[in-house]
Write an enzyme that holds these catalytic residues in place. Structure first.
Site, PDB file in Angstrom:
ATOM      1  N   LYS A   1       0.827  -1.212   0.000  1.00 14.23           N
ATOM      2  CA  LYS A   1       0.000   0.000   0.000  1.00 14.23           C
ATOM      3  C   LYS A   1       0.860   1.260   0.000  1.00 14.23           C
ATOM      4  O   LYS A   1       0.613   2.193  -0.755  1.00 14.23           O
ATOM      5  CB  LYS A   1      -0.925   0.025   1.232  1.00 14.23           C
TER       6      LYS A   1
ATOM      7  N   ARG B   1      -9.158   1.042   9.688  1.00 17.67           N
ATOM      8  CA  ARG B   1      -8.844  -0.359  10.000  1.00 17.67           C
ATOM      9  C   ARG B   1      -9.958  -1.021  10.784  1.00 17.67           C
ATOM     10  O   ARG B   1      -9.868  -2.217  11.062  1.00 17.67           O
ATOM     11  CB  ARG B   1      -7.563  -0.420  10.825  1.00 17.67           C
TER      12      ARG B   1
ATOM     13  N   ARG C   1      11.808  -7.067   4.725  1.00 19.51           N
ATOM     14  CA  ARG C   1      11.745  -5.695   5.230  1.00 19.51           C
ATOM     15  C   ARG C   1      12.331  -5.601   6.641  1.00 19.51           C
ATOM     16  O   ARG C   1      12.997  -4.623   6.994  1.00 19.51           O
ATOM     17  CB  ARG C   1      10.279  -5.218   5.222  1.00 19.51           C
TER      18      ARG C   1
ATOM     19  N   ARG D   1      12.095  -2.657  11.353  1.00 23.84           N
ATOM     20  CA  ARG D   1      10.888  -2.124  11.988  1.00 23.84           C
ATOM     21  C   ARG D   1      10.440  -3.086  13.085  1.00 23.84           C
ATOM     22  O   ARG D   1      10.218  -4.260  12.797  1.00 23.84           O
ATOM     23  CB  ARG D   1       9.798  -2.022  10.914  1.00 23.84           C
TER      24      ARG D   1
ATOM     25  N   ARG E   1      -0.343  -8.697  13.782  1.00 25.22           N
ATOM     26  CA  ARG E   1      -0.866  -7.703  12.835  1.00 25.22           C
ATOM     27  C   ARG E   1      -1.785  -8.366  11.805  1.00 25.22           C
ATOM     28  O   ARG E   1      -2.831  -7.812  11.461  1.00 25.22           O
ATOM     29  CB  ARG E   1       0.294  -6.986  12.127  1.00 25.22           C
TER      30      ARG E   1
HETATM   31  P1  AMP Z   1       1.014   0.341   9.236  1.00 23.43           P
HETATM   32  O1  AMP Z   1       2.255   1.097   8.958  1.00 23.43           O
HETATM   33  O2  AMP Z   1      -0.193   0.904   8.560  1.00 23.43           O
HETATM   34  O3  AMP Z   1       1.164  -1.149   8.986  1.00 23.43           O
HETATM   35  O4  AMP Z   1       0.716   0.513  10.803  1.00 23.43           O
HETATM   36  C1  AMP Z   1       1.638   0.075  11.783  1.00 23.43           C
HETATM   37  C2  AMP Z   1       0.946  -0.055  13.127  1.00 23.43           C
HETATM   38  O5  AMP Z   1       0.412   1.212  13.530  1.00 23.43           O
HETATM   39  C3  AMP Z   1      -0.253  -0.994  13.169  1.00 23.43           C
HETATM   40  O6  AMP Z   1       0.136  -2.354  13.349  1.00 23.43           O
HETATM   41  C4  AMP Z   1      -1.006  -0.447  14.379  1.00 23.43           C
HETATM   42  O7  AMP Z   1      -0.376  -0.797  15.588  1.00 23.43           O
HETATM   43  C5  AMP Z   1      -0.834   1.049  14.206  1.00 23.43           C
HETATM   44  N1  AMP Z   1      -1.889   1.619  13.332  1.00 23.43           N
HETATM   45  C6  AMP Z   1      -1.696   2.243  12.132  1.00 23.43           C
HETATM   46  N2  AMP Z   1      -2.860   2.658  11.609  1.00 23.43           N
HETATM   47  C7  AMP Z   1      -3.822   2.266  12.482  1.00 23.43           C
HETATM   48  C8  AMP Z   1      -5.234   2.370  12.482  1.00 23.43           C
HETATM   49  N3  AMP Z   1      -5.898   2.954  11.465  1.00 23.43           N
HETATM   50  N4  AMP Z   1      -5.913   1.858  13.539  1.00 23.43           N
HETATM   51  C9  AMP Z   1      -5.261   1.279  14.570  1.00 23.43           C
HETATM   52  N5  AMP Z   1      -3.925   1.131  14.631  1.00 23.43           N
HETATM   53  C10 AMP Z   1      -3.205   1.616  13.591  1.00 23.43           C
END
Ligand code: AMP
Length: 186
Positions: free
Chosen positions: A13, A88, A127, A133, A144
């Site tokens: 994404k 989400r 990654r 990360r 996740r």
């Molecule tokens: P991402 O980079 O989008 O994969 O997000 C990394 C982490 O940030 C996720 O595993 C959640 O812990 C938190 N996070 C990001 N966006 C959201 C969201 N919309 N709702 C809840 N947690 C989020």
């Protein structure tokens, strides 16, 4: 135009969103990036979210909704947003609809990148090796994926019922996915 890029973690994404920003001047709104920036800055919000994120669990709806609300008007003024990693949960999707409606806007398209779990695991271990990360470690990544399947996948019918959902194959090269995404937005 407002687009939601939808798909499990590491589906690509962020890569596709960055390209659309370059090519179309849209604004990428990634709650994950905003949360990582908060952690890096050492802010109160960052301290509150750091451990939860590292475990791979979701941050509370009100926190991420407020992060988006803060940036939404500017994104709309600039020509539209690409939502990456938000919404989400169904509660986040409903809040997003309400925030957009208050600005006289709406979600125009939701594109789902379909990627199989084995490919995701390969991508994410690469990654993790490259970027380190914390939430890409295998244990957190499993959490996740579970959060995605439990809380986020139910959003697909929410948008399908509104006739906004397009599914594309996210397994090809970055260029192939880009072509399919552009076709979905045409
Ligand atoms: P991402 O980079 O989008 O994969 O997000 C990394 C982490 O940030 C996720 O595993 C959640 O812990 C938190 N996070 C990001 N966006 C959201 C969201 N919309 N709702 C809840 N947690 C989020």
């Amino acid at each position: 135009m407002n687009l939601i890029l939808f798909g499990p973690p590491a589906a690509g994404k962020g890569t596709q969103a960055a390209r659309l920003v370059r090519e179309r001047g849209m604004v990428q709104l990634s709650t994950g990036d905003m949360l990582r920036a908060a952690i890096a800055s050492g802010s109160e919000l960052g301290q509150k979210c750091q451990a939860i994120m590292a475990r791979g669990e979701l941050i509370a709806d009100d926190i991420v909704i407020a992060l988006i609300e803060d940036k939404l008007k500017a994104a709309e003024d600039a020509g539209g947003a690409i939502f990456d990693g938000f919404p989400r949960t169904v509660a986040q999707a409903e809040a997003l609809d309400a925030m957009l409606a208050a600005l006289g806007e709406k979600i125009d398209a939701v594109v789902r990148l379909k990627v199989d779990d084995t490919a995701l695991l390969e991508r994410v271990s690469k990654r993790y090796a490259e970027q380190g990360r914390p939430d890409d470690n295998p244990e957190s990544f499993k959490v996740r994926l579970e959060a995605y399947n439990r809380n986020t996948a139910p959003l697909l019918p929410y948008y399908a019922e509104q006739g906004k959902l397009t599914e594309i194959d996210g397994m090809g090269t970055i260029e192939a996915v880009a072509t399919a995404l552009d076709a979905a937005l045409a």
